[in-house]
Each structure stands twice: as structure tokens, then as C-alpha cells.
Design an enzyme around this catalytic site. Structure first.
Site, PDB file in Angstrom:
ATOM      1  N   ASP A   1      -7.569  -4.176  -2.050  1.00 52.77           N
ATOM      2  CA  ASP A   1      -6.998  -5.302  -1.330  1.00 52.77           C
ATOM      3  C   ASP A   1      -5.760  -4.749  -0.631  1.00 52.77           C
ATOM      4  O   ASP A   1      -5.281  -3.650  -0.948  1.00 52.77           O
ATOM      5  CB  ASP A   1      -6.650  -6.466  -2.257  1.00 52.77           C
ATOM      6  CG  ASP A   1      -6.448  -7.763  -1.465  1.00 52.77           C
ATOM      7  OD1 ASP A   1      -6.349  -7.695  -0.224  1.00 52.77           O
ATOM      8  OD2 ASP A   1      -6.393  -8.839  -2.082  1.00 52.77           O
ATOM      9  N   TRP A   2      -5.227  -5.513   0.310  1.00 56.97           N
ATOM     10  CA  TRP A   2      -4.229  -4.954   1.241  1.00 56.97           C
ATOM     11  C   TRP A   2      -2.947  -4.516   0.531  1.00 56.97           C
ATOM     12  O   TRP A   2      -2.197  -5.337   0.048  1.00 56.97           O
ATOM     13  CB  TRP A   2      -3.984  -5.966   2.344  1.00 56.97           C
ATOM     14  CG  TRP A   2      -4.867  -5.688   3.547  1.00 56.97           C
ATOM     15  CD1 TRP A   2      -4.443  -5.664   4.844  1.00 56.97           C
ATOM     16  CD2 TRP A   2      -6.261  -5.361   3.592  1.00 56.97           C
ATOM     17  NE1 TRP A   2      -5.493  -5.325   5.679  1.00 56.97           N
ATOM     18  CE2 TRP A   2      -6.614  -5.139   4.944  1.00 56.97           C
ATOM     19  CE3 TRP A   2      -7.254  -5.192   2.620  1.00 56.97           C
ATOM     20  CZ2 TRP A   2      -7.904  -4.785   5.346  1.00 56.97           C
ATOM     21  CZ3 TRP A   2      -8.529  -4.845   3.020  1.00 56.97           C
ATOM     22  CH2 TRP A   2      -8.836  -4.644   4.356  1.00 56.97           C
TER      23      TRP A   2
END
Ligand code: BGC
Length: 765
Positions: free
Chosen positions: A691-692
Site C-alpha cells: 500500500d502507498w
């Protein structure tokens, strides 16, 4: 530090980051209406989907509407079309509010009340807030008594719209205005029900809110329209006016707040003590009454059902016995025998969904028959002591019906001998260090430099290509381009991976770009805002979900995006989770089957799916700090299953890990889950991305292995985005290669090969 102050500080940091990187696309695109170009064909699909996901919770004949009615509640105009955050903020070309949809379809709306809202909202536009600080609801104005009385003199029918927003990075609160009604909403309901004999409530919400009040006798009908994307108003009008017969079913149980899992909301640890007893699995086993049970949803017609049970199979006939054409969903639940698992046997829920079938549109008196084979895997239970899915000996009870509670027991069948349905590896309780050492890959032979073109034409293998790459190339393949909105992809992209350096591009490796979903293709260019995932799940219709995702795939392709960061497959564990609107269901089979449909639809449209957030991202507060502590049986039977079905039935290319830890280990460092279960057991041959940004960490088993090296060793191929995140404690250097016990060049090669195999499969040159 108090929770709210902490949140404000975190929000300020995020806002600063968004400003610095320019990654903000379309914050807070709620409310209001815009007029932009409409694509009639796409609009029609989305309108149909939004209408089919509307759930009629109760009805005494108040709906469908006929004649003049008074329309209350500001969300008639300030309609909520989606949730907030990366999964909702799509730059939509237009949006049809509830009042507009009704007006355009010729509904007879009482003029005085309509004018009151129009004037009030023109003078008091909604405050839409900013990232992580969005309003859960807009304050309702008090309707003057004279306006109410005048309307009541003209008609005895009224509709009240109640809206609730939810979104990323912010959980809902167990307070008035969020989970509960506000005083102003209570007053509105009592003013309206005191004057109008037939009152329908429309719930324009993204996640379950308190619904105890909807049972009041003064409320004749409740229609849950969720947040239906840009066609919300048209779809709502279709159902309210009876042009579409409602056929949506609840993909979660609606309970009293106290009946949901207890451990929710801690920013450090949440122990899933309820285990496999989530939602209807708990209520049906323990006799807890649901306000509305899982699978519930009424129609303007009636259906009758007959069913017969054979050995592991069920035959059913459903008949439309009412006055108008309609669809329904046949649901099959099984109660398994208990007591034969070797460790901590907690029995089995009395009912578990093992199959669902949406019917065709049946005319009055029309019948549809079907036969289903019950999958052994779904009839089995996971035994951690044997690391196996076991079909237990004993009697299996079969329930068939239209919701989890009222489904009738239609028969039983017996299994005389225990059977191991699937032998798994003991991933969660083994000596991980020894396993990792055993499974270290060997280096690929050095090869002469080759071009990606040669790989695409079949002249060279991916391994030969990787054998010619330098350490720098290998490292570059393990991270995305430095920031969001990369110049290598279409404007507003979430990130780009693959050919992110001049050196890789010189060899012909293409850049692969990603855009956010699931509510649409989130770029700077306008794109369809589709219904929220929870609404799509309420259709119980994999074919329709596939059609919506095919449309999303086409829009990705048209806008130059290769991958859509969707669907989101976390289960709806607790109604206060801010991102529930992006998630399908509390039930893993429903979520998994719809996920597989979504993945196939996207591919047909021309894009690849990247399901997220693997795994147990069931809370937003402290989302990159907390650990979801879950026993292995619960993980495998519930929280991992939607991902498993997507991998096995949808042949996934990408997967995104979660921000949180699972049993103390960050998802992006979880060798046991990612390399162990996803790749080895399920046969995933694609690319796993973080995820970012990700929290840094050091491997407890191999001291020199930290951050990116730790991630790559775990099987998480690509850091997204690939640059340093300017935030406390989140700095990354390149992976450390070659130290004693450190990451090996062979692991980097394996990592790069997995990335490149995926790019090759995409067929992108
Ligand atoms: C969200 C993901 C999203 C990513 C890229 C993260 O904050 O958790 O769901 O895909 O950002 O925008």
C-alpha cells in the site's frame, strides 16, 4: 495525547504531503450536481446496477410511490454519491441528485417543501471538509411548521432522505450525526410522521448506521439506496416510483452496535476474539436477534421456494407468486457438524453461506429451477493442528431461503468418513527462519544483455533477461516511480512501476501505470463514478459486477491506465470502519465470488485488477500502526478467503498488501502470508505491491535485513510509490544486498522476474 488532537496532527501532515506532491485529485467531491457529457450506454449500466443494489428493508405498501408526495431531508439535493478518499474521489462528469432524478422522471413532488430545501441550501451550502476530516453528516434544517402543515394538507405521503458519509483515514464514531441520528433528524422524523400517514425513509449511506429506529410503526417503508455513484438519483427514482422492482439483499447483518465484535478502535492491537463468529455466523449460532438479517431485502412482488437436498447437492424451484415481475436471490446455508478439529475446536457456525443464485427477471407465476453442487472446500473447516481443511464426519444441515435467518432447513446429508480436502503448509506456527533459508533461490546464470522485445517475441526467457540485469536495474524493478502522479503515466495516476528508470526503458521495459478505484478510475480526466462496492455486493449478482468492472476496464484503457487498484476485499468486520463502503461484505464467499467477477470484468475491458488490502485492514484509526490479531482458522476461513477466491478463480496479476500488521508482522513483511500462502499455496504468479508507502522495520530472523530488503524477502515485489516519504521514521534506502544473512542477489532476481512475468502477461510493450 487525546485521540482527536492526534488525528488533527496526522491530518495536517497528510495535507502538507498532498500539497507538496500535488497528489490531491478531487478531494471531497460530494454533494452538488454537475452537468457534463453523459455516455448514455455507460449511464444505463450504472443506473441499472445502482437500482439493483437498492435494498428494500421494510414496506407496508407505502412504496412504490404514487400521486403527490412531500420530499424531506437535505440529501435529496446534497446527495452522497460515494465515500471519501482514494476509493471514492473520482472526477465524475455529472451526478444526478435524488430530487433531480425524481423530477426528471415526472414524480409529483409537493412544491412548498421542495422550495424550502432549494432556498435553504442555496443560502447554506454544505461544508465538505478536507482529507480525513470530512463531515459524517450535514446539519438538517428545521422545516417550518407552516411548510409542513401546508404540505400535509395536500398529501398524506412523504419521503425522508437520511444521509451519512464515511471514508478513508477516518472511522465513523458511535455518536449522534455519525452512527446515530442527530437531534435534528429525530425532530424531522417526528414532525413528518405526525402529519403524514405514509412515510418512506431513504437511506443514502456508505456503511451501516444505527437502524433500530427504522422499525417504528410510524415509518411505513425503508429503502436503503447506499451511495450509487453518478446515477444515484435516477436509480433511486426508478425504485421509488416502481419502475424497477427492488431486488438488492443485505451483504451484512444489521445489528445493534453492542452485537458487533468488541475489539475495534485500538490504534495498537485489535484481537479478533469473536473468531469465525462474525455477523450472521454469530447471531444465528447464539440466537442474537438481528435488526435486519444478512441476505434480507424485500420486493414489490413475492416469491415461493421449494428445495430438495441430495448428497452434497441442492435442487430448488423459485416461483414469482406476486403481482409484478421481479428478481430474487436464492441463498443456501449449511450447518456443519462440530467437534472433530484437533486444536481449540470452537465448533462451527449454525449457518454458513455456501452458494447464492440471483434469479432472472421472473414474470408473475413464472418459475426458475436450479441445481447446485456444494463445494467440498466450503463444507470443510480448517484444523490448525493438521494445517488442513477437513470435511468432518457427521450430519450437514442445509437451509435454503431468502436471508440468513428465515432460510428453512430443507434437508440433511451425512458424511460417513472424515476427509482431508486440502493439505496446507503450517505457515503460521513454524520456524520461519529455517523455512526462509531452505527456500532461498539460487542465482540465475549471467546472461548477455537482451532487450524486452526479445522476451516479448519469445526469443528469450524472462530469466535470461533478468540474468543480464545489473543490481541497479533489479533494485529499480523493486520500487515504483518516485512519487504519485508520475510523469510516466496519465495525469493524476496513483503510481507507476516497471520501466521506471532510463536504463530499464532503454532495454524496452514499459512503465505500468496504476489508478485508484474502486468507485471509478481516479485520474485528472473525468471518469464514471460507479456505485460503492457495498451497493454492488447488495446485487448478489456476479454477472452484473463483471459488467460494471468491464466498463471500468474500458475506461482505464481509454485513459492509458494499465492497472486499477481495486476491488477492495477486506471484510466488513465492524460498522464503524471508515472504508466499509469500499468493501463488499461481511461474508467471505460473497466477497470472493464478486471479486473474481470484478477481476475478469476488468481484464475483458482491458485492464488488470489489483485487489487490496491484504489482509485484515478492518479499521482506519492507526491504520499503519495497529496489529490485527487473528487465529489461523479465522484467517483462512474468513479474512483470507475473498483473496483466495480472487487468486484461484480470477487468475490475478496484482495484489496490494495492507498498511497494518497481522499477528504482529506488517503485511508488507509477512513471508508466511505472502510467499507462503498467496504464492505457494494458492499459486499466485503475479506481482505484489505495498500500500502507498510502508512503515519501516527489521526482520527479527535476519538482523541485517530491514525495510526494502525485508519486504523483498517476504515476497512483496514493489514499493509504491518508490521515493522517500518525507515523514517521521519512514525513510528508505535501496535494499542491502549481499551482507551475511542479508538479501541475496538471487532474491532480487527472483523478485524482478516475478515483476517482469506479470508485465509480460499484461501484453504491454
Ligand atoms: C490507500 C489505497 C490506495 C493507495 C493509492 C492508500 O492510501 O490505502 O487503497 O490504493 O493509497 O492511492
Amino acid at each position: 495525547m487525546p485521540k482527536t488532537l492526534k488525528k488533527r496532527i496526522m491530518n495536517a501532515i497528510v495535507q502538507l504531503y498532498i500539497r507538496l506532491t500535488g497528489s490531491s485529485l478531487a478531494q471531497s467531491e460530494q454533494g452538488g450536481e454537475e452537468e457534463g457529457p453523459r455516455d448514455p450506454q455507460r449511464g444505463e449500466i450504472l443506473r441499472r446496477a445502482a437500482a439493483e443494489g437498492a435494498v428494500l428493508l421494510k414496506n407496508d405498501g407505502t412504496l412504490p410511490l404514487s400521486g403527490t408526495f412531500a420530499l424531506f431531508g437535505r440529501c435529496q439535493q446534497d446527495t452522497l454519491y460515494s465515500g471519501y478518499g482514494t476509493g471514492g474521489d473520482v472526477r465524475r462528469p455529472y451526478a444526478v441528485s435524488i430530487v433531480r432524478g425524481l423530477t426528471e422522471q415526472g414524480a409529483s413532488i409537493e412544491e412548498g417543501v421542495r422550495k424550502f430545501y432549494e432556498d435553504f441550501l442555496a443560502a447554506h451550502p454544505a461544508d465538505r471538509g478536507g482529507w480525513g476530516d470530512w463531515p459524517f453528516s450535514y446539519p438538517e434544517p428545521e422545516v417550518p411548521q407552516s411548510v409542513l402543515d401546508e404540505a400535509a394538507a395536500k398529501t398524506d405521503r412523504a419521503v425522508v432522505v437520511i444521509g451519512r458519509a464515511s471514508g478513508e483515514d477516518r472511522d465513523s464514531e458511535p455518536e449522534r450525526g455519525s452512527y446515530y441520528l442527530t437531534d435534528a433528524e429525530e425532530k424531522l422524523l417526528s414532525d413528518v410522521t405526525a402529519r403524514f400517514a405514509h412515510v418512506a425513509v431513504v437511506l443514502n449511506i456508505g456503511s451501516v448506521m444505527d437502524m433500530v429506529w427504522t422499525k417504528r410503526a410510524s415509518i411505513g417503508a425503508v429503502l436503503l439506496i447506499w451511495q450509487g455513484g453518478m446515477e444515484t438519483g435516477n436509480a433511486c427514482a426508478d425504485v421509488l416510483l416502481g419502475r424497477q422492482n427492488p431486488c438488492g439483499k443485505l451483504p451484512m447483518s444489521v445489528l445493534r452496535l453492542d452485537d458487533y465484535p468488541k475489539n475495534f478502535g485500538d490504534p495498537r492491537e485489535n484481537s479478533y476474539d469473536e473468531g469465525i463468529y462474525l455477523g450472521y455466523r454469530a447471531t444465528e449460532t447464539r440466537g442474537i436477534p438481528a435488526i435486519y438479517p444478512f441476505g434480507h431485502g424485500l420486493s414489490y412482488t413475492n416469491f415461493e421456494l421449494r428445495a430438495r437436498v441430495g448428497q452434497g447437492r441442492v435442487q430448488f424451484t423459485v416461483r414469482n407468486s406476486g403481482p409484478c415481475a421481479g428478481k430474487t436471490v436464492v441463498q443456501i446455508y449449511v450447518g456443519k457438524p462440530s467437534g472433530q478439529l484437533r486444536t481449540g475446536d470452537k465448533g462451527c457456525p449454525q449457518r454458513e453461506l455456501v452458494c447464492f443464485r440471483k434469479t432472472a427477471l421472473l414474470a408473475p407465476q413464472e418459475e426458475q429451477t436450479g441445481e447446485v453442487l456444494l463445494e467440498e472446500r466450503l463444507l470443510s473447516a480448517y484444523d490448525p493442528a493438521r494445517s488442513a481443511f477437513v470435511l468432518q464426519r457427521g450430519t450437514y444441515a442445509v437451509f435454503v431461503g431468502f436471508d440468513a435467518h428465515t432460510a428453512d432447513m430443507v434437508g440433511t446429508f451425512a458424511v460417513n468418513e472424515e476427509k482431508i480436502v486440502e493439505q496446507c503448509t503450517p505457515v503460521l506456527h513454524e520456524n520461519l527462519k529455517a523455512r526462509i533459508q531452505r527456500e532461498l533461490p539460487t542465482a540465475l546464470p549471467n546472461c548477455p544483455l537482451s532487450s524486452w522485445e526479445e522476451v516479448c517475441s519469445g526469443k528469450r526467457s524472462v530469466e535470461e533477461f533478468v540474468g543480464g540485469l545489473s543490481d541497479d536495474d533489479l533494485i529499480a524493478l523493486s520500487r515504483g516511480d518516485l512519487k504519485m502522479d508520475s510523469p510516466l503515466g496519465p495525469s493524476g495516476n496513483a503510481g507507476v512501476m516497471g520501466g521506471v528508470t532510463p536504463s530499464l526503458r532503454a532495454r524496452g521495459v514499459p512503465a505500468v501505470s496504476m489508478a485508484d478505484g474502486p468507485s471509478g478510475v481516479r485520474l485528472r480526466a473525468p471518469a464514471s463514478l460507479v456505485p460503492i462496492a457495498t451497493l454492488l455486493a447488495s446485487t448478489f449478482d456476479p454477472a452484473l459486477v463483471r459488467e460494471v468492472y468491464r466498463l471500468l476496464g474500458q475506461e482505464c484503457k481509454e485513459r492509458g491506465t494499465d492497472v486499477l487498484l481495486a476491488p477492495a476485499l477486506n471484510l466488513q468486520r465492524h460498522p464503524l470502519c471508515g472504508r466499509n463502503f469500499e468493501y463488499f461484505s461481511e461474508d467471505p464467499l460473497l466477497a470472493g465470488k464478486l471479486a473474481a467477477a470484478a477481476v475478469c470484468g476488468l481484464r475483458e475491458g482491458g485492464a488488470a485488477a489489483c485487489p487490496k488490502h491484504f489482509a485484515c485492514n478492518n479499521q482506519e484509526f492507526g491504520r499503519n500502526l495497529y496489529s490485527s490479531n487473528v487465529d489461523e482458522r479465522t484467517l483462512r476461513e474468513l479474512y483470507l478467503r475473498p483473496f483466495e477466491i480472487a487468486v484461484r478463480e480470477g487468475q490475478l496479476d496484482f495484489l496490494m498488501t495492507a498498511y497494518n500488521k497481522i499477528n504482529g508482522v506488517y503485511a508488507h513483511y509477512h513471508y508466511a502470508l505472502v510467499r507462503g500462502i498467496v504464492r505457494e499455496e494458492w499459486g499466485f504468479a503475479g506481482c505484489v505491491v505495498t500500500d502507498w508507502w510502508m512503515r519501516k522495520g527489521r526482520s527479527p530472523d535476519f538482523r541485517p535485513v530491514k525495510n526494502n530488503a525485508y519486504r523483498i524477502r517476504a515476497g512483496v515485489n514493489v514499493l509504491m510509490p518508490g521515493g522517500n516519504y518525507v515523514g517521521k521514521g519512514i525513510q528508505f534506502g535501496p535494499p542491502a544486498v549481499g551482507k551475511k544473512n542479508g538479501l541475496t542477489r538471487a532474491e532480487l532476481q527472483r523478485n524482478a522476474a516475478e515483476v517482469l512475468q506479470t508485465i509480460l502477461r499484461l501484453g504491454k510493450k
